[in-house]
Every structure is written in structure tokens, then in C-alpha cells.
Design a protein around this motif. Sequence first.
Motif, PDB file in Angstrom:
ATOM      1  N   MET A 165       5.980  15.902   0.937  1.00 54.95           N
ATOM      2  CA  MET A 165       6.186  16.536   2.235  1.00 54.95           C
ATOM      3  C   MET A 165       6.601  15.480   3.257  1.00 54.95           C
ATOM      4  SD  MET A 165       3.526  18.709   4.616  1.00 54.95           S
ATOM      5  CE  MET A 165       3.362  19.977   3.377  1.00 54.95           C
ATOM      6  N   THR A 166       7.680  15.802   4.081  1.00 52.32           N
ATOM      7  CA  THR A 166       8.161  14.852   5.074  1.00 52.32           C
ATOM      8  C   THR A 166       7.239  14.865   6.284  1.00 52.32           C
ATOM      9  OG1 THR A 166      10.420  15.288   4.372  1.00 52.32           O
ATOM     10  CG2 THR A 166      10.118  14.203   6.498  1.00 52.32           C
ATOM     11  N   LYS A 167       6.802  13.660   6.668  1.00 53.41           N
ATOM     12  CA  LYS A 167       5.914  13.566   7.810  1.00 53.41           C
ATOM     13  C   LYS A 167       6.669  13.831   9.098  1.00 53.41           C
ATOM     14  CE  LYS A 167       2.458  10.532   9.936  1.00 53.41           C
ATOM     15  NZ  LYS A 167       1.817   9.208   9.916  1.00 53.41           N
ATOM     16  N   LYS A 168       6.100  14.607   9.999  1.00 54.88           N
ATOM     17  CA  LYS A 168       6.765  14.958  11.238  1.00 54.88           C
ATOM     18  C   LYS A 168       6.834  13.746  12.153  1.00 54.88           C
ATOM     19  CE  LYS A 168       6.972  18.760  14.500  1.00 54.88           C
ATOM     20  NZ  LYS A 168       6.345  20.019  14.907  1.00 54.88           N
ATOM     21  N   LYS A 169       7.987  13.556  12.815  1.00 55.36           N
ATOM     22  CA  LYS A 169       8.166  12.420  13.706  1.00 55.36           C
ATOM     23  C   LYS A 169       7.159  12.466  14.844  1.00 55.36           C
ATOM     24  CE  LYS A 169      12.253  11.067  14.807  1.00 55.36           C
ATOM     25  NZ  LYS A 169      13.651  11.025  15.269  1.00 55.36           N
ATOM     26  N   THR A 170       6.645  11.309  15.213  1.00 62.04           N
ATOM     27  CA  THR A 170       5.643  11.224  16.273  1.00 62.04           C
ATOM     28  C   THR A 170       6.128  11.869  17.559  1.00 62.04           C
ATOM     29  OG1 THR A 170       4.863   9.148  15.338  1.00 62.04           O
ATOM     30  CG2 THR A 170       4.211   9.621  17.601  1.00 62.04           C
ATOM     31  N   SER A 171       7.418  11.680  17.879  1.00 55.84           N
ATOM     32  CA  SER A 171       7.950  12.178  19.142  1.00 55.84           C
ATOM     33  C   SER A 171       7.966  13.693  19.229  1.00 55.84           C
ATOM     34  CB  SER A 171       9.376  11.656  19.353  1.00 55.84           C
ATOM     35  OG  SER A 171      10.212  12.109  18.308  1.00 55.84           O
ATOM     36  N   LEU A 172       7.934  14.371  18.089  1.00 56.60           N
ATOM     37  CA  LEU A 172       8.018  15.821  18.092  1.00 56.60           C
ATOM     38  C   LEU A 172       6.656  16.493  18.157  1.00 56.60           C
ATOM     39  CD1 LEU A 172      10.878  16.352  15.491  1.00 56.60           C
ATOM     40  CD2 LEU A 172      11.026  16.048  17.966  1.00 56.60           C
ATOM     41  N   VAL A 173       5.592  15.709  18.125  1.00 59.70           N
ATOM     42  CA  VAL A 173       4.236  16.242  18.250  1.00 59.70           C
ATOM     43  C   VAL A 173       3.746  15.919  19.652  1.00 59.70           C
ATOM     44  CG1 VAL A 173       1.885  16.192  17.374  1.00 59.70           C
ATOM     45  CG2 VAL A 173       3.793  15.865  15.804  1.00 59.70           C
ATOM     46  N   VAL A 174       3.558  16.943  20.458  1.00 59.77           N
ATOM     47  CA  VAL A 174       3.204  16.756  21.862  1.00 59.77           C
ATOM     48  C   VAL A 174       1.750  16.344  21.991  1.00 59.77           C
ATOM     49  CG1 VAL A 174       3.089  17.882  24.120  1.00 59.77           C
ATOM     50  CG2 VAL A 174       4.935  18.449  22.512  1.00 59.77           C
ATOM     51  N   ILE A 218       9.257   9.462  24.731  1.00 61.78           N
ATOM     52  CA  ILE A 218       8.962   9.071  23.338  1.00 61.78           C
ATOM     53  C   ILE A 218      10.142   9.432  22.441  1.00 61.78           C
ATOM     54  CG2 ILE A 218       7.405   9.434  21.392  1.00 61.78           C
ATOM     55  CD1 ILE A 218       5.221  10.187  23.411  1.00 61.78           C
ATOM     56  N   VAL A 219      10.700  10.635  22.634  1.00 68.09           N
ATOM     57  CA  VAL A 219      11.842  11.086  21.834  1.00 68.09           C
ATOM     58  C   VAL A 219      13.030  10.150  22.028  1.00 68.09           C
ATOM     59  CG1 VAL A 219      13.542  12.942  21.537  1.00 68.09           C
ATOM     60  CG2 VAL A 219      11.123  13.513  21.838  1.00 68.09           C
ATOM     61  N   ARG A 220      13.331   9.807  23.277  1.00 66.45           N
ATOM     62  CA  ARG A 220      14.463   8.920  23.547  1.00 66.45           C
ATOM     63  C   ARG A 220      14.246   7.535  22.954  1.00 66.45           C
ATOM     64  NH1 ARG A 220      15.144  11.972  28.633  1.00 66.45           N
ATOM     65  NH2 ARG A 220      13.429  10.791  29.564  1.00 66.45           N
ATOM     66  N   ARG A 221      13.010   7.050  23.060  1.00 68.50           N
ATOM     67  CA  ARG A 221      12.713   5.712  22.521  1.00 68.50           C
ATOM     68  C   ARG A 221      12.891   5.681  21.015  1.00 68.50           C
ATOM     69  NH1 ARG A 221       8.061   5.112  24.720  1.00 68.50           N
ATOM     70  NH2 ARG A 221       6.747   5.676  22.941  1.00 68.50           N
ATOM     71  N   ASN A 236      14.822   7.533  19.220  1.00 70.06           N
ATOM     72  CA  ASN A 236      16.201   7.780  18.806  1.00 70.06           C
ATOM     73  C   ASN A 236      17.211   6.868  19.501  1.00 70.06           C
ATOM     74  OD1 ASN A 236      16.205  10.427  17.023  1.00 70.06           O
ATOM     75  ND2 ASN A 236      14.720  10.780  18.671  1.00 70.06           N
ATOM     76  N   GLY A 237      16.733   5.966  20.340  1.00 70.43           N
ATOM     77  CA  GLY A 237      17.632   5.053  21.026  1.00 70.43           C
ATOM     78  C   GLY A 237      18.560   5.745  22.011  1.00 70.43           C
ATOM     79  N   ALA A 238      18.118   6.871  22.566  1.00 70.96           N
ATOM     80  CA  ALA A 238      18.964   7.639  23.500  1.00 70.96           C
ATOM     81  C   ALA A 238      18.844   7.064  24.905  1.00 70.96           C
ATOM     82  CB  ALA A 238      18.542   9.105  23.493  1.00 70.96           C
ATOM     83  N   LYS A 239      19.961   7.031  25.614  1.00 69.08           N
ATOM     84  CA  LYS A 239      20.008   6.483  26.968  1.00 69.08           C
ATOM     85  C   LYS A 239      20.395   7.586  27.958  1.00 69.08           C
ATOM     86  CE  LYS A 239      19.346   2.270  25.414  1.00 69.08           C
ATOM     87  NZ  LYS A 239      18.085   1.544  25.672  1.00 69.08           N
ATOM     88  N   ASN A 240      19.436   8.336  28.442  1.00 68.98           N
ATOM     89  CA  ASN A 240      19.689   9.349  29.471  1.00 68.98           C
ATOM     90  C   ASN A 240      18.369   9.680  30.148  1.00 68.98           C
ATOM     91  OD1 ASN A 240      18.356  11.820  28.239  1.00 68.98           O
ATOM     92  ND2 ASN A 240      19.815  11.346  26.611  1.00 68.98           N
ATOM     93  N   ASP A 241      18.422  10.482  31.180  1.00 74.75           N
ATOM     94  CA  ASP A 241      17.195  10.885  31.875  1.00 74.75           C
ATOM     95  C   ASP A 241      17.144  12.398  32.054  1.00 74.75           C
ATOM     96  OD1 ASP A 241      14.719  10.244  33.082  1.00 74.75           O
ATOM     97  OD2 ASP A 241      15.601  10.411  35.086  1.00 74.75           O
ATOM     98  N   PHE A 242      17.826  13.130  31.160  1.00 74.03           N
ATOM     99  CA  PHE A 242      17.801  14.585  31.239  1.00 74.03           C
ATOM    100  C   PHE A 242      16.404  15.116  30.938  1.00 74.03           C
ATOM    101  CE2 PHE A 242      22.352  13.901  29.994  1.00 74.03           C
ATOM    102  CZ  PHE A 242      22.890  14.304  31.213  1.00 74.03           C
ATOM    103  N   TYR A 285      16.726  14.914  19.028  1.00 74.93           N
ATOM    104  CA  TYR A 285      17.320  13.600  18.796  1.00 74.93           C
ATOM    105  C   TYR A 285      17.580  12.855  20.100  1.00 74.93           C
ATOM    106  CZ  TYR A 285      18.049  15.946  14.375  1.00 74.93           C
ATOM    107  OH  TYR A 285      17.852  16.654  13.214  1.00 74.93           O
ATOM    108  N   GLY A 286      17.098  13.400  21.201  1.00 71.08           N
ATOM    109  CA  GLY A 286      17.233  12.734  22.488  1.00 71.08           C
ATOM    110  C   GLY A 286      18.545  12.979  23.191  1.00 71.08           C
ATOM    111  N   GLU A 287      19.366  13.901  22.666  1.00 73.34           N
ATOM    112  CA  GLU A 287      20.676  14.162  23.253  1.00 73.34           C
ATOM    113  C   GLU A 287      20.607  15.321  24.242  1.00 73.34           C
ATOM    114  OE1 GLU A 287      22.632  15.124  19.659  1.00 73.34           O
ATOM    115  OE2 GLU A 287      22.908  13.037  19.016  1.00 73.34           O
TER     116      GLU A 287
END
Length: 329
Positions: free
Chosen positions: A1-10, A229-232, A234-240, A246-248
Motif C-alpha cells: 500500500m502506498t503511503k499517503k504524502k504528509t502534505s495531503l494529511v491535514v 507544506i504541499v508547496r514545500r 513539491n517545490g512549487a513557487k506561488n502563494d495561491f 501538487y502545489g499548482e
Amino acid sequence: MTKKKTSLVVSADLSDLFSDASAEITVPERKINTDTYPIEKALKTIIRQLEAIGLRERTISDYKHHVSHFAEITGIEALEDITADHIYDWLASMNVSNQTKLTRLKCLKAFLGRCFDNGWIASKFWAQIRIKVDSPVKPGATERDIMLLLSLLDLSDFVQLRDATAVLLLYQTGIRISTLAQLESHHVDLETNTLRVDGGLLKNHEQIHLPFDDKLSRLLEALMRQNRIVRRENGAKNDFIFITRYGEKVTSSQSHNNIQKRLNKYSKEYGIKNLNPHALRRGFARRLLDKNANIALISKALGHSDIDVTSRYLHLDKEEVMNSLRQYL
């Protein structure tokens, strides 16, 4: 089973929130063919053009039927002989509803528009011909449906937290889905529970400040914390405020919006009919009206250009207008 990404667990505990319960342009001179151009010949040419661009068979069939019917009823053979009076006579000959007349008129107008584009007609004399059709009252989202949805969503899941926040924000502020997708953290004032939207994000280009309640404040605070956390990760650079897993940005084009697609999914899954962005915006306006807000205030909150637009937007039912007026007798 694939472990859920930390950023997706609030990490925030939001389980109690809904337990009880959207340069100047120069136009080149057109060259007009002044020779007689038969309607029949024009129709055949336009049909070939429509077939070449791959228009559906039903649309092409409508062109053939309605244009031929117009020529038959009016007895007109050449394009240059057609006048607005001929179109009115054609419409008057039909023993059908105004809605059906409107559909047929749109088809004829489309045909004449293509004739104009081809240079066979000198002016768009038909543009001002209108048929009045009563618009059905479009119901807005209700607070009960909003609370039902929010109680069903798993706020410990990042995407569902994002969607819940979007729904409540649309419903409590009445902003458009296009504006929602462009919101950044600096637009949200959690100290005063205010959404401060600058004119660059709005259709009328006028800045507006919109209040929201404590429940939405908690959701926004949790979402913005999780966004970092999600942006960090995924290396995303925005402030939306509203981003994908994926931080997009949630929109990749005018017609593609992740949140809007998710609302359609929830609507089908939970049987909640009025769960689209327009219904949420109408629900916002309706809620203000029900709380006796005047139409000028509602118009300002919606960012409408004038009150007439707001009046049409609210789609007040005839019986409702009558009952409301009765109290002033």
C-alpha cells in the motif's frame, strides 16, 4: 500500500466545524459583393463551409430547415432583398412558443451573420430583432445543502479541505470561481475575517472587501498552513490559496478548473443539485435578499455594473414579486 504524502494529511483538527449540519484597432474596409446573391446558393455554400469545419450534423440540418422555411414563407429569393420586416413576418407565421421562435431566429441570424462575413450582405440589419422569453427561475444553493456537503467531506484530507473552503467562500462572499482561483494569501485578513479583493481580480475592476464568519476563518487558516507544506514538498513557487495536491494553480485554462470539476462530482455523488459556482453565487445573493438587504447593496457585493444586471440575476418569481408588493398596499 502506498503511503499517503504528509502534505495531503491535514494536521488541524476541524472535525467539529460542521458536525451539526461557490491600442486602438482599425477595422479594414469590407469588400461587398454587390451582385445578386440567391439565398439558395448562399445556403449551399455555407453548408459546405460548416461541413468543412466539422459542425455537427444536427446544426447543419437546422440551417437547411430554417433558412429554407424562411425563404418559402417570405417568398424572398435574393439575400439583398431581405429586410427586418420579412424576418418579423416569418416569425409571425409560426404557431409555436416564443422559446421555439427564439431558437429558429438564432439559427437564421447565424446564417445571415455568415453571409455578412462572406461579403454578401452590407450590414447586420437583423441584429436588433429580439424575442422576449420568460427566463425560468434558477435556484441558488441553500445553506442547508452547503452544510450537508461540508458535513460529508473529510476535512483531514487536503483536497477535500480545499474544496470545502472553496464552497463556503463562494457561498459567503459571492465571488466568481475565476476570482477564487486567483486569490493569494495577502487577500485574506484572518484578524478581521475579511476578504480584501483588489480590482485586478474582478470583472468590474473595483476593489471590494467582503466579510466571512469564524467557520470559514478556521478553514482558511488550516488550508493556508497546509498549502505551505504541499508547496514545500513539491517545490512549487506561488502563494495561491487554492492549489492542487501538487502545489499548482487549480486552473490551467478558462475552461479547466479542478474545483469546479470536483463540485460536479460531489453533486452527483451526494445528490445535491445546486452545487455549481453559479448556484453558489446566486445563493449568496438570495441569502442577502432574504435578510432584507437592498438591491443596491447586493449589486455592489456581486460586483455588477448596474442594478438592472442584479435584478435579472436574482430571477425573482412573478408570484414572489406580487406577494412582496402586497405588503406596501
